[in-house]
Design a protein around this motif. Structure first.
Motif, mmCIF file in Angstrom:
data_model
loop_
_atom_site.group_PDB
_atom_site.id
_atom_site.type_symbol
_atom_site.label_atom_id
_atom_site.label_comp_id
_atom_site.label_asym_id
_atom_site.label_seq_id
_atom_site.Cartn_x
_atom_site.Cartn_y
_atom_site.Cartn_z
ATOM 1 N N GLY A 143 0.805 -1.221 0.000
ATOM 2 C CA GLY A 143 0.000 0.000 0.000
ATOM 3 C C GLY A 143 0.829 1.257 0.000
ATOM 4 N N HIS A 144 2.008 1.203 -0.617
ATOM 5 C CA HIS A 144 2.928 2.347 -0.645
ATOM 6 C C HIS A 144 2.440 3.343 -1.701
ATOM 7 N N HIS A 145 1.445 4.159 -1.343
ATOM 8 C CA HIS A 145 0.776 5.034 -2.309
ATOM 9 C C HIS A 145 1.720 6.029 -2.982
ATOM 10 N N GLU A 146 2.606 6.610 -2.200
ATOM 11 C CA GLU A 146 3.503 7.614 -2.767
ATOM 12 C C GLU A 146 4.444 7.009 -3.809
ATOM 13 N N TRP A 147 4.942 5.820 -3.502
ATOM 14 C CA TRP A 147 5.848 5.175 -4.461
ATOM 15 C C TRP A 147 5.089 4.773 -5.721
ATOM 16 N N ILE A 148 3.867 4.267 -5.546
ATOM 17 C CA ILE A 148 3.033 3.930 -6.709
ATOM 18 C C ILE A 148 2.808 5.164 -7.576
ATOM 19 N N LYS A 149 2.543 6.294 -6.920
ATOM 20 C CA LYS A 149 2.321 7.546 -7.646
ATOM 21 C C LYS A 149 3.549 7.935 -8.459
ATOM 22 N N ASP A 150 4.746 7.716 -7.875
ATOM 23 C CA ASP A 150 5.988 8.044 -8.584
ATOM 24 C C ASP A 150 6.264 7.071 -9.729
ATOM 25 N N LEU A 151 5.928 5.785 -9.525
ATOM 26 C CA LEU A 151 6.218 4.763 -10.535
ATOM 27 C C LEU A 151 5.210 4.768 -11.679
ATOM 28 N N ARG A 152 4.019 5.290 -11.431
ATOM 29 C CA ARG A 152 2.940 5.207 -12.422
ATOM 30 C C ARG A 152 3.321 5.785 -13.788
ATOM 31 N N PRO A 153 3.845 7.015 -13.873
ATOM 32 C CA PRO A 153 4.193 7.528 -15.205
ATOM 33 C C PRO A 153 5.395 6.825 -15.824
ATOM 34 N N ILE A 154 6.257 6.247 -15.006
ATOM 35 C CA ILE A 154 7.446 5.568 -15.522
ATOM 36 C C ILE A 154 7.077 4.239 -16.161
ATOM 37 N N LEU A 155 6.118 3.532 -15.538
ATOM 38 C CA LEU A 155 5.750 2.187 -16.000
ATOM 39 C C LEU A 155 4.342 2.135 -16.595
ATOM 40 N N GLN A 156 3.685 3.266 -16.753
ATOM 41 C CA GLN A 156 2.341 3.339 -17.353
ATOM 42 C C GLN A 156 1.374 2.419 -16.596
ATOM 43 N N LEU A 157 1.322 2.584 -15.284
ATOM 44 C CA LEU A 157 0.520 1.717 -14.422
ATOM 45 C C LEU A 157 -0.906 2.240 -14.287
ATOM 46 N N ASP A 158 -1.840 1.315 -14.105
ATOM 47 C CA ASP A 158 -3.225 1.674 -13.809
ATOM 48 C C ASP A 158 -3.436 1.597 -12.300
ATOM 49 N N VAL A 159 -4.219 2.518 -11.763
ATOM 50 C CA VAL A 159 -4.524 2.502 -10.332
ATOM 51 C C VAL A 159 -6.036 2.592 -10.134
ATOM 52 N N ASP A 160 -6.482 2.100 -8.974
ATOM 53 C CA ASP A 160 -7.908 2.184 -8.660
ATOM 54 C C ASP A 160 -8.197 3.488 -7.918
ATOM 55 N N ASP A 161 -9.428 3.632 -7.411
ATOM 56 C CA ASP A 161 -9.825 4.880 -6.764
ATOM 57 C C ASP A 161 -9.069 5.150 -5.470
ATOM 58 N N THR A 162 -8.479 4.111 -4.881
ATOM 59 C CA THR A 162 -7.729 4.297 -3.641
ATOM 60 C C THR A 162 -6.253 4.568 -3.894
ATOM 61 N N GLY A 163 -5.839 4.518 -5.173
ATOM 62 C CA GLY A 163 -4.439 4.756 -5.506
ATOM 63 C C GLY A 163 -3.595 3.505 -5.545
#
Length: 530
Positions: free
Chosen positions: A242-262
């Motif tokens: 549940g590391h939301h901040e890291w997911i937020k940082d990785l999302r544009p790098i890896l083109q990740l999809d996230v749900d409403d909770t991040g």
């Protein structure tokens, strides 16, 4: 063009609403017109492949199920692979979605639904005639995997990968493993891998950049001392809980999809392991309160899925990029500033821009932003889009409802409209008029204001642009850039005495069929009031 049209009756689910026999008769000029009971039955699957081979077809149209359905079912994806192996270019295969977007939402309107199905087949033909050739690049996959994040699941995955002979790079922003190793069940796995020669551990390290494709990724690591290191691997597996901040940082790098909770979201709901848009990037889903057994099962499934791909001798990658016309490019660099993936670069001496195929996602943001029109998408060239709008502008004879062009982004808008069709089979409340005419595009970022202006000039009463919700765009900034561009465009419409209310932006997630139905039907009523 030696084209074949294959029309599915879908075991009566399509033919009870659409006159497939009449449709087939309208295309007698094509090399082959063939009706099937079900594209995905073993018999029809074999018949289609045999007809393509015997008649030496160089292009085909599947009029039936959604292209998204072809991706999900075994015989669908396998048939496309077989056709490409037989020599058909990827863009020589087109789809007319007459099930989810015609037969299902328009039950009880046989004549109008049949006319709409014909328009969608005409659009598919226009796609064959105007799309560019897709080139393939062959990659010999590296037998190595980067594991991002240290959790019980990633430790188990690392152990299984090393046993399979893979090199493993464990990358974690934290500097300690103490919390993860508090679990007695995890310690034996860590003990088994920590001294293995194929184990490479990077504590306190972040992922700065990723380029490449499945089988061959280049990962730039940022170490605690500020230095950078390049890591090459075949696949990527995330386990960031549940590391939301890291997911937020990785999302544009890896083109990740996230749900409403991040949290990370999989392409398919049913998978115990998380599948991203990129076949070489997987993740271990985070379920709060789930025990070690669940995490171990998810890790094992992810390892199996990833290594099944990487164990191949070669992986063929279609290159879906934007093209540059050097005769028109002025070297202004607008595309460089626009691209969210650092795929565009500029040769200052030659005053030409170029595209890095290892980074380009084919979103089309650069196409819209180019002031000279030097850019175009291979999959959705402007010539095709304009032709499709022209075809759809004919509308449905007999339908007195407003004629609305529904521009659907491939990531969310299109699957949401499919989901509406699935709901509408049994529940009439989700149905909508036949004069809602769908046009699929790759991303909201590729929606040019000229498409909307042309649609209104051709007689459409309204244009609905259906895109990903904020923070969920598959191309990170496509929906934001499009919304900003269209907001400015409203003033242009006013200057031409066109009511800006005739253009509407609808935001949905892929499975939100209820929202798509509600929003599109509301738009119909609002257009009527104008």
């Amino acid at each position: 063009m030696q084209a074949g049209l294959f029309i599915s009756r879908d075991n009566g689910r399509i033919s009870e609403t659409i006159d497939t026999g009449w449709l087939a008769a309208q295309y007698a000029h094509l090399a082959v017109v063939h009706e099937c009971d079900d594209f995905f039955s073993e018999a029809d699957y074999a018949d289609i492949l045999k007809i393509v081979s015997d008649r030496q077809l160089d292009s085909v149209i599947f009029a039936g199920n959604s292209p998204k359905h072809f991706e999900r079912v075994e015989f669908g994806s396998r048939m496309i692979e077989k056709l490409i192996d037989a020599g058909l270019n990827e863009n020589a295969i087109a789809y007319a979605n007459i099930r989810e977007q015609v037969a299902y939402p328009h039950r009880g309107t046989r004549e109008a639904a049949t006319q709409k199905a014909k328009l969608l087949i005409d659009v598919a033909l226009a796609r064959l005639e105007n799309s560019h050739q897709v080139k393939n690049i062959s990659v010999s996959p590296h037998r190595s995997v980067a594991l991002i994040g240290v959790t019980a699941g990633s430790v188990v995955a690392a152990n299984q990968l090393i046993q399979k002979g893979y090199d493993v790079y464990i990358i974690d922003k934290k500097n300690t493993l103490s919390h993860e190793l508090e679990n007695d069940a995890v310690r034996p796995f860590w003990a088994a891998i920590r001294s293995a020669k194929k184990m490479h551990y990077y504590p306190g390290t972040d992922v700065r950049d990723v380029a490449g494709w499945c089988g061959d990724y280049s990962i730039t690591l940022l170490h605690p001392d500020g230095s950078e290191e390049l890591c090459t691997c075949g696949g990527i597996l995330l386990s960031v809980n549940g590391h939301h901040e890291w997911i937020k940082d990785l999302r544009p790098i890896l083109q990740l999809d996230v749900d409403d909770t991040g949290l990370l979201k999989s392409r398919e709901k049913a998978l115990i392991s998380g599948q991203t848009k990129d076949e070489g990037v997987w993740f271990i889903p985070y379920v709060e309160g789930a025990g070690f057994d669940h995490e171990m099962s998810s890790a094992s499934m992810a390892v199996l899925s990833l290594t099944t791909i990487l164990d191949q001798n070669a992986i063929e990658h279609p290159v879906h990029v934007s093209e540059v016309d050097p005769a028109v490019c002025g070297g202004c660099g607008t595309c460089v500033k626009t691209c969210a993936f650092a795929a565009a670069s500029l040769d200052v001496g030659k005053k030409l821009s170029s595209v890095d195929p290892r980074r380009c996602k084919g979103c089309g943001n650069c196409v819209v932003s180019c002031p000279t029109g030097a850019r175009d998408l291979i999959n959705y060239p402007e010539k095709y889009i304009f032709k499709a709008i022209d075809i759809l502008s004919q509308g449905i004879p007999g339908d007195t409802n407003p004629r609305i062009l529904a521009i659907l982004c491939n990531g969310c808008g299109y699957p949401a409209s499919d989901a509406t069709g699935e709901l509408a089979v049994d529940e009439e409340q989700y149905r909508y008029p036949t004069n809602i005419l769908p046009l699929r595009v790759e991303c909201g970022g590729n929606v040019d204001t000229q498409y909307i202006l042309m649609a209104l000039q051709r007689g459409f009463d309204g244009v609905a642009v259906t895109i990903c919700r904020d923070g969920h765009c598959h191309h990170i900034v496509g929906n934001v850039d499009m919304e900003r561009r269209l907001s400015l465009f409203r003033e242009v419409l006013r200057s031409r005495a066109i009511q800006p209310e005739r253009m509407r932006i609808i935001k949905v997630s892929p499975h939100e069929g209820e929202i798509f139905s509600q929003e599109i039907n509301t738009f119909v009523q609002d257009i009527k009031s104008l």
